[in-house]
Design an enzyme around this catalytic site. Structure first.
Site, PDB file in Angstrom:
ATOM      1  N   CYS A  51      20.267 -21.445   7.864  1.00 36.76           N
ATOM      2  CA  CYS A  51      20.777 -21.104   9.184  1.00 36.76           C
ATOM      3  C   CYS A  51      21.567 -22.266   9.783  1.00 36.76           C
ATOM      4  CB  CYS A  51      19.635 -20.740  10.121  1.00 36.76           C
ATOM      5  SG  CYS A  51      18.937 -19.100   9.830  1.00 36.76           S
ATOM      6  N   HIS A 107      21.140 -20.140  15.560  1.00 33.93           N
ATOM      7  CA  HIS A 107      20.004 -20.038  16.480  1.00 33.93           C
ATOM      8  C   HIS A 107      19.547 -21.428  16.907  1.00 33.93           C
ATOM      9  CE1 HIS A 107      16.623 -21.280  13.802  1.00 33.93           C
ATOM     10  NE2 HIS A 107      17.345 -20.729  12.837  1.00 33.93           N
TER      11      HIS A 107
END
Length: 283
Positions: free
Chosen positions: A253, A238
């Site tokens: 992430c 992301h």
């Protein structure tokens, strides 16, 4: 410009100049110039430790594009010793945490110690690639930029990412770069990324993109996670509205610049495979 102190570590972080010749630990570095208007250096990225609640977004929701990043968000701002930042030195005399690696990349004498010649050579590279401040310090931003350049021509030259007939998103934690390949053809990237920090490493091995949410919002940090593509529990590709070049990694992430995350969104689909290997420096 004011210099922002992260308050991490000791020595350089408390204002004392490092000993000449001794390598300055990465944990004691600070941004060398004041950050841009949208670079929250002291705020962790909006990652999720737990898997999100999966649902099917409406067409109306998917039609909304995430907001643009503010100018200067992804500037290449090097991390330097606080003493160098405060003194605004023209060419650093201090040994950086990536000194030997950068010397090798520039084909200098790789003794792992800063010299006037080293500083000039590193400074020349920094000016060419708009890394600020260009004071010749062998810091993480300079090193990772070199890793990206090395990966550009043939990111899978070492064969670390399995070659398959289908799309594979390759996540190289060693070089902090990611790309997508189908067979031996690279169809996206490589681009720079930021993976998980110590204790929250991006998990190695095979994964599958199981949910995509263009306008995802982290309930844990109450923050946006644009173009989120989840591949393992709460770990996802992301974008972040802040620097991906910080010395501390994410909460697991794979953080990307907004433009890179948007393009990756158009390349990957639900069910595509992700392969992760290596380790981020310091993890």
């Amino acid at each position: 410009m004011a210099v922002l102190c992260l308050g991490a570590g000791t020595g350089a972080a408390d204002g004392a100049a490092p000993e000449p010749g001794a390598a300055v630990p990465e944990s004691e570095l600070v941004p060398g110039v004041a950050p841009g208007p949208a670079q929250p250096w002291q705020i962790d990225t909006p990652d999720q430790m737990l898997a999100p609640r999966v649902y099917t977004p409406t067409a109306k929701e998917d039609a909304v594009e995430p907001r643009a990043a503010a100018p200067g968000t992804y500037d290449l701002i090097e991390y330097v010793p606080l003493s160098d930042a405060v003194s605004k030195v023209s060419c650093s005399k201090l040994t950086g945490p990536y000194q030997k690696q950068i010397e090798q990349w520039l084909k200098l004498k790789a003794d792992g110690k800063q010299s006037a010649a080293d500083c000039k050579a590193i400074q020349k590279f920094q000016k060419k690639y708009k890394i600020k401040p260009a004071i010749g310090f062998a810091g993480p931003v300079t090193w990772y930029q070199m890793m990206l350049l090395s990966a550009k021509k043939s990111p899978n030259a070492a064969g670390n990412c399995p070659v398959k007939s289908y799309r594979v998103a390759c996540v190289d934690l060693n070089r902090q770069v990611t790309w997508v390949q189908k067979g031996s053809k690279v169809v996206y990237g490589p681009v720079q990324m930021r993976s998980g920090r110590k204790g929250y490493a991006t998990r190695a091995g095979w994964h599958t993109v199981y949910w995509r949410h263009k306008n995802h919002w982290s309930t844990l940090y109450n923050s946006p996670m644009p173009y989120a593509q989840f591949f393992d529990g709460g770990q996802a590709f992301h974008a972040v509205y802040g620097s991906i070049y910080t010395t501390v990694g994410s909460w697991g992430c794979v953080n990307l610049k907004l433009g890179d995350a948007k393009k990756l969104w158009s390349v990957l689909k639900k069910g595509d495979k992700v392969y992760v290997w290596g380790h981020r420096t310091g993890t």
